[in-house]
Motif scaffolding. Sequence first.
Motif, PDB file in Angstrom:
ATOM      1  N   TYR A 240       0.736  -1.151  -0.084  1.00  0.00           N
ATOM      2  CA  TYR A 240       0.107  -0.022   0.007  1.00  0.00           C
ATOM      3  C   TYR A 240       1.046   0.972  -0.107  1.00  0.00           C
ATOM      4  O   TYR A 240       1.941   1.027   0.562  1.00  0.00           O
ATOM      5  CB  TYR A 240      -1.155  -0.095   1.125  1.00  0.00           C
ATOM      6  CG  TYR A 240       0.209   0.482   2.448  1.00  0.00           C
ATOM      7  CD1 TYR A 240      -0.024   1.000   2.998  1.00  0.00           C
ATOM      8  CD2 TYR A 240       0.211  -1.344   3.277  1.00  0.00           C
ATOM      9  CE1 TYR A 240       1.095   1.826   3.983  1.00  0.00           C
ATOM     10  CE2 TYR A 240       0.811  -0.951   4.376  1.00  0.00           C
ATOM     11  CZ  TYR A 240       1.194  -0.198   5.025  1.00  0.00           C
ATOM     12  OH  TYR A 240       1.623   0.076   6.253  1.00  0.00           O
ATOM     13  N   GLU A 241       0.527   2.152   0.053  1.00  0.00           N
ATOM     14  CA  GLU A 241       0.803   3.861  -0.381  1.00  0.00           C
ATOM     15  C   GLU A 241      -0.023   4.578   0.768  1.00  0.00           C
ATOM     16  O   GLU A 241      -1.125   3.993   0.622  1.00  0.00           O
ATOM     17  CB  GLU A 241       1.071   4.289  -1.219  1.00  0.00           C
ATOM     18  CG  GLU A 241       2.496   3.671  -2.285  1.00  0.00           C
ATOM     19  CD  GLU A 241       2.792   3.862  -3.955  1.00  0.00           C
ATOM     20  OE1 GLU A 241       1.874   5.532  -3.987  1.00  0.00           O
ATOM     21  OE2 GLU A 241       3.268   3.169  -4.072  1.00  0.00           O
ATOM     22  N   GLN A 242       0.651   5.871   1.126  1.00  0.00           N
ATOM     23  CA  GLN A 242      -0.211   6.527   1.863  1.00  0.00           C
ATOM     24  C   GLN A 242      -0.510   8.177   1.224  1.00  0.00           C
ATOM     25  O   GLN A 242       0.826   8.409   0.184  1.00  0.00           O
ATOM     26  CB  GLN A 242       0.298   7.089   3.237  1.00  0.00           C
ATOM     27  CG  GLN A 242      -0.829   7.728   3.804  1.00  0.00           C
ATOM     28  CD  GLN A 242      -0.218   8.195   5.459  1.00  0.00           C
ATOM     29  OE1 GLN A 242       0.795   8.394   6.391  1.00  0.00           O
ATOM     30  NE2 GLN A 242      -1.150   8.426   6.127  1.00  0.00           N
ATOM     31  N   ASP A 243      -1.777   8.184   0.650  1.00  0.00           N
ATOM     32  CA  ASP A 243      -1.803   9.825  -0.307  1.00  0.00           C
ATOM     33  C   ASP A 243      -2.621  10.787   0.615  1.00  0.00           C
ATOM     34  O   ASP A 243      -4.434  10.207   1.217  1.00  0.00           O
ATOM     35  CB  ASP A 243      -2.857   9.434  -1.084  1.00  0.00           C
ATOM     36  CG  ASP A 243      -3.561   9.957  -2.216  1.00  0.00           C
ATOM     37  OD1 ASP A 243      -2.489  11.060  -2.167  1.00  0.00           O
ATOM     38  OD2 ASP A 243      -4.150  10.078  -3.325  1.00  0.00           O
TER      39      ASP A 243
ATOM     40  N   LEU B 181      -5.524  12.155  12.838  1.00  0.00           N
ATOM     41  CA  LEU B 181      -6.378  11.975  11.957  1.00  0.00           C
ATOM     42  C   LEU B 181      -6.817  10.421  12.056  1.00  0.00           C
ATOM     43  O   LEU B 181      -6.243  10.235  10.926  1.00  0.00           O
ATOM     44  CB  LEU B 181      -6.347  12.853  10.955  1.00  0.00           C
ATOM     45  CG  LEU B 181      -6.166  13.973  11.359  1.00  0.00           C
ATOM     46  CD1 LEU B 181      -5.733  15.308  10.328  1.00  0.00           C
ATOM     47  CD2 LEU B 181      -6.951  15.075  12.647  1.00  0.00           C
ATOM     48  N   GLY B 182      -7.950   9.750  12.214  1.00  0.00           N
ATOM     49  CA  GLY B 182      -8.113   8.439  12.143  1.00  0.00           C
ATOM     50  C   GLY B 182      -7.921   7.660  12.761  1.00  0.00           C
ATOM     51  O   GLY B 182      -7.298   7.356  13.612  1.00  0.00           O
TER      52      GLY B 182
ATOM     53  N   ILE C  82       0.102  17.141  13.516  1.00  0.00           N
ATOM     54  CA  ILE C  82      -0.693  17.195  12.874  1.00  0.00           C
ATOM     55  C   ILE C  82      -0.580  15.503  12.165  1.00  0.00           C
ATOM     56  O   ILE C  82       0.234  15.721  10.785  1.00  0.00           O
ATOM     57  CB  ILE C  82      -1.845  17.968  12.226  1.00  0.00           C
ATOM     58  CG1 ILE C  82      -2.364  18.363  12.796  1.00  0.00           C
ATOM     59  CG2 ILE C  82      -2.979  16.610  11.328  1.00  0.00           C
ATOM     60  CD1 ILE C  82      -1.972  19.710  12.642  1.00  0.00           C
ATOM     61  N   ILE C  83      -0.471  13.911  12.704  1.00  0.00           N
ATOM     62  CA  ILE C  83      -0.671  13.091  12.041  1.00  0.00           C
ATOM     63  C   ILE C  83      -1.329  12.073  11.269  1.00  0.00           C
ATOM     64  O   ILE C  83      -2.004  11.922  11.844  1.00  0.00           O
ATOM     65  CB  ILE C  83       0.255  11.819  13.143  1.00  0.00           C
ATOM     66  CG1 ILE C  83       1.302  12.872  14.060  1.00  0.00           C
ATOM     67  CG2 ILE C  83       0.969  10.609  12.898  1.00  0.00           C
ATOM     68  CD1 ILE C  83       1.925  11.942  15.147  1.00  0.00           C
ATOM     69  N   PHE C  84      -1.023  11.647  10.531  1.00  0.00           N
ATOM     70  CA  PHE C  84      -2.400  11.303   9.419  1.00  0.00           C
ATOM     71  C   PHE C  84      -1.583   9.709   8.955  1.00  0.00           C
ATOM     72  O   PHE C  84      -1.366   9.186   9.409  1.00  0.00           O
ATOM     73  CB  PHE C  84      -2.054  11.262   7.879  1.00  0.00           C
ATOM     74  CG  PHE C  84      -2.888  12.634   7.707  1.00  0.00           C
ATOM     75  CD1 PHE C  84      -4.113  12.494   6.999  1.00  0.00           C
ATOM     76  CD2 PHE C  84      -2.359  14.383   8.219  1.00  0.00           C
ATOM     77  CE1 PHE C  84      -4.865  13.899   6.594  1.00  0.00           C
ATOM     78  CE2 PHE C  84      -2.640  15.575   7.577  1.00  0.00           C
ATOM     79  CZ  PHE C  84      -3.937  15.286   7.089  1.00  0.00           C
ATOM     80  N   SER C  85      -2.808   9.210  10.601  1.00  0.00           N
ATOM     81  CA  SER C  85      -3.016   7.371   9.852  1.00  0.00           C
ATOM     82  C   SER C  85      -3.950   6.558   8.953  1.00  0.00           C
ATOM     83  O   SER C  85      -4.407   5.682   9.181  1.00  0.00           O
ATOM     84  CB  SER C  85      -3.427   7.013  11.467  1.00  0.00           C
ATOM     85  OG  SER C  85      -4.465   7.634  12.079  1.00  0.00           O
ATOM     86  N   VAL C  86      -4.768   8.185   7.942  1.00  0.00           N
ATOM     87  CA  VAL C  86      -5.291   7.214   7.608  1.00  0.00           C
ATOM     88  C   VAL C  86      -5.240   7.105   5.871  1.00  0.00           C
ATOM     89  O   VAL C  86      -4.186   7.925   5.732  1.00  0.00           O
ATOM     90  CB  VAL C  86      -7.125   8.061   7.298  1.00  0.00           C
ATOM     91  CG1 VAL C  86      -7.537   7.675   8.747  1.00  0.00           C
ATOM     92  CG2 VAL C  86      -6.640   9.851   7.308  1.00  0.00           C
ATOM     93  N   GLY C  87      -6.169   7.519   5.071  1.00  0.00           N
ATOM     94  CA  GLY C  87      -4.656   7.806   2.963  1.00  0.00           C
ATOM     95  C   GLY C  87      -4.722   6.796   2.606  1.00  0.00           C
ATOM     96  O   GLY C  87      -4.188   6.359   1.802  1.00  0.00           O
TER      97      GLY C  87
END
Length: 340
Positions: free
Chosen positions: A93-96, A130-131, A208-213
């Motif tokens: 997978y990748e994170q977008d 976030l997520g 702000i950390i993204f754990s989604v996308g």
Amino acid sequence: MQTERVVILGGGFAGIAAKLVYPNAILVDEKDFMVVTPRLVEVIEKNLPLSHALIPRKVDVKAKVLKIDFKEKKVITSDGEIRFDKLIIALGYEQDLSKIKGAEKYGIGFTLENVEKIKSFREGSIVTILGGGALGVELAGALRKRGYTVNLVEAENRLVPYLIPDFSNEVQKVLEKQGVNVILRAKVEEVKENEVITTQGRIRSDYIIFSVGFSGPKIINEIGLSNRNNRMLVYRFLRSVDYDFVYGAGDCANFKDGFIPQSAQVSLQAGEVAMNNAIKDEKVEFKPVQKAIVFKIGEDYIGLLKHTVISGPIASLIKSFAISSLEGKVKKLNRFILAM
């Protein structure tokens, strides 16, 4: 089909499982290590070296996949061309972050490269994650344990919404008991410097950390495979809907008429089924099974075993066993490749 040339693209969980089924297959990956995500969270929590989360992994061809010529049946890599008769695509997978305004500029993706940045957050900072999936939950516990003020934001009406409600409720209780601020039904509209704008209001934050996308890799779309969110579409027996000699397994694949859960144990199962169907020309249906799910939230362990919520030493033991089992498969793979 012992004379056929089988190539596996991607040395993650699905790729490893496929290779163990048929050791004569050619495993291609650009890295000679694997990342164990739960250990990556541990690296952040306990300020450990990055190597703690990496498992050395041998491959047959260390190269980056650049293109696939399906007509000529060859993979073009940074190290040359590889011919194949059957192809297993297991590219992970990748994170977008491009779909959320300001996310790429002001947000921090959960990548290997960003782990050191996360480890070096200033003391006393406010961190917003976030997520509220598995990664977000474990990360929230890890950062709260390090003393940060932590907000965990989820767009749905409960955490880990893909699991049963009872488990979601217990996970939320554990987080809130530890002091994490859980914010539900909050869809992110924009990310600004030190601020997240959601449908529930604005949240001030130092980081702000993204754990989604997370999606399939962009190359899936670039090579022309039918896909949904860059996850190649496959029939229930994991053969590509586009080519009868191509199979997909792991986080880069999704059923044409349904959804394949993204997890290490499901990827391992998929790799085995894809390879068996490929080399035997069979159509055995892949039925993903989540045998046990365990989260480490700070010092607490909470899991789901056959729709029953478990916690404490039993949950801890299951998680340790799962990680040890993964490491055992990688060591077995390394022995196979070194012996060839």
